[in-house]
Design a protein around this motif. Structure first.
Motif, PDB file in Angstrom:
ATOM      1  N   GLU A 104      41.645  38.542  36.944  1.00  0.00           N
ATOM      2  CA  GLU A 104      42.202  37.688  38.002  1.00  0.00           C
ATOM      3  C   GLU A 104      43.700  37.931  38.024  1.00  0.00           C
ATOM      4  O   GLU A 104      44.350  37.883  36.973  1.00  0.00           O
ATOM      5  CB  GLU A 104      41.918  36.220  37.733  1.00  0.00           C
ATOM      6  N   ARG A 154      47.392  37.440  40.583  1.00  0.00           N
ATOM      7  CA  ARG A 154      48.056  36.915  41.769  1.00  0.00           C
ATOM      8  C   ARG A 154      49.485  37.469  41.803  1.00  0.00           C
ATOM      9  O   ARG A 154      50.138  37.542  40.764  1.00  0.00           O
ATOM     10  CB  ARG A 154      48.145  35.380  41.739  1.00  0.00           C
ATOM     11  N   LYS A 169      39.435  38.747  31.191  1.00  0.00           N
ATOM     12  CA  LYS A 169      38.287  38.185  30.477  1.00  0.00           C
ATOM     13  C   LYS A 169      37.461  39.301  29.855  1.00  0.00           C
ATOM     14  O   LYS A 169      36.881  40.121  30.553  1.00  0.00           O
ATOM     15  CB  LYS A 169      37.448  37.333  31.421  1.00  0.00           C
ATOM     16  N   HIS A 216      31.690  40.638  32.682  1.00  0.00           N
ATOM     17  CA  HIS A 216      31.311  40.663  34.102  1.00  0.00           C
ATOM     18  C   HIS A 216      30.505  39.436  34.522  1.00  0.00           C
ATOM     19  O   HIS A 216      30.187  39.305  35.699  1.00  0.00           O
ATOM     20  CB  HIS A 216      30.538  41.951  34.419  1.00  0.00           C
ATOM     21  N   ASP A 217      30.174  38.535  33.580  1.00  0.00           N
ATOM     22  CA  ASP A 217      29.521  37.280  33.947  1.00  0.00           C
ATOM     23  C   ASP A 217      30.499  36.357  34.653  1.00  0.00           C
ATOM     24  O   ASP A 217      30.096  35.407  35.318  1.00  0.00           O
ATOM     25  CB  ASP A 217      28.948  36.570  32.714  1.00  0.00           C
ATOM     26  N   ASP A 218      31.754  36.589  34.458  1.00  0.00           N
ATOM     27  CA  ASP A 218      32.826  35.835  35.078  1.00  0.00           C
ATOM     28  C   ASP A 218      33.724  36.868  35.759  1.00  0.00           C
ATOM     29  O   ASP A 218      33.515  38.063  35.619  1.00  0.00           O
ATOM     30  CB  ASP A 218      33.586  35.066  33.989  1.00  0.00           C
ATOM     31  N   LYS A 219      34.720  36.442  36.480  1.00  0.00           N
ATOM     32  CA  LYS A 219      35.650  37.427  37.053  1.00  0.00           C
ATOM     33  C   LYS A 219      36.415  38.055  35.898  1.00  0.00           C
ATOM     34  O   LYS A 219      37.202  37.379  35.235  1.00  0.00           O
ATOM     35  CB  LYS A 219      36.638  36.742  37.985  1.00  0.00           C
ATOM     36  N   PRO A 220      36.226  39.344  35.630  1.00  0.00           N
ATOM     37  CA  PRO A 220      36.880  39.945  34.472  1.00  0.00           C
ATOM     38  C   PRO A 220      38.394  40.084  34.610  1.00  0.00           C
ATOM     39  O   PRO A 220      39.106  40.048  33.618  1.00  0.00           O
ATOM     40  CB  PRO A 220      36.216  41.316  34.333  1.00  0.00           C
ATOM     41  N   THR A 279      39.747  35.637  26.317  1.00  0.00           N
ATOM     42  CA  THR A 279      40.406  35.445  27.600  1.00  0.00           C
ATOM     43  C   THR A 279      41.905  35.466  27.363  1.00  0.00           C
ATOM     44  O   THR A 279      42.435  34.611  26.656  1.00  0.00           O
ATOM     45  CB  THR A 279      39.988  34.119  28.261  1.00  0.00           C
ATOM     46  N   LEU A 301      37.267  48.892  35.333  1.00  0.00           N
ATOM     47  CA  LEU A 301      36.159  47.952  35.505  1.00  0.00           C
ATOM     48  C   LEU A 301      34.791  48.629  35.490  1.00  0.00           C
ATOM     49  O   LEU A 301      33.799  47.993  35.155  1.00  0.00           O
ATOM     50  CB  LEU A 301      36.310  47.149  36.802  1.00  0.00           C
ATOM     51  N   TYR A 324      41.997  47.732  36.942  1.00  0.00           N
ATOM     52  CA  TYR A 324      40.882  47.700  37.899  1.00  0.00           C
ATOM     53  C   TYR A 324      40.065  48.983  37.865  1.00  0.00           C
ATOM     54  O   TYR A 324      38.846  48.949  38.003  1.00  0.00           O
ATOM     55  CB  TYR A 324      41.390  47.428  39.323  1.00  0.00           C
TER      56      TYR A 324
END
Length: 125
Positions: A100, A102, A121, A94-98, A50, A72, A69
């Protein structure tokens, strides 16, 4: 410099979970007599990586974010090269938000050179 395939990432991203993973996994069960059966194995892949930026560091441009993106949907292994010379074969987790991200500054019509914070991630293959 940190790169993911041909994408240059901010050099000050931090590997936040570098030491949160153990290469040895174990399973324990008890027999009917109460004896312990302990099975251990060395993990060959699956280490999480991460990479995080923050409000004051490791910003990426919107253009770079859009390139990330677009990756992905990649199913082929990617090459992650870190500042210290280590290279890993990785995939998005992809089990979590790969990804993020802002915006650092909110704009109603963001431009390609506007900055975003990033959390990326990945998982080793």
């Amino acid at each position: 410099m940190i790169t993911l395939d041909a994408i240059t990432l901010p050099p000050d991203l931090i590997w936040s979970d570098e030491f949160d993973w153990s290469p040895v996994q174990q399973s324990k069960t008890y027999t009917i007599t109460g004896a312990l059966i302990l099975e251990k194995g060395t993990m060959q892949a699956g280490r999480p990586i991460t990479l995080i930026g923050g409000d004051n560091a490791a910003w990426i441009t919107r253009a770079t974010l859009q390139t990330l993106y677009a990756k992905l949907t990649t199913t082929a292994p990617m090459s992650l090269a870190l500042n210290d010379g280590r290279v890993f074969s990785v995939a998005f987790n992809h089990d979590d938000k790969p990804i993020e991200a802002r915006p650092v500054f909110d704009y109603s019509t963001p431009a390609d050179d506007d900055f975003y914070t990033l959390t990326l991630k990945l998982i080793t293959l």
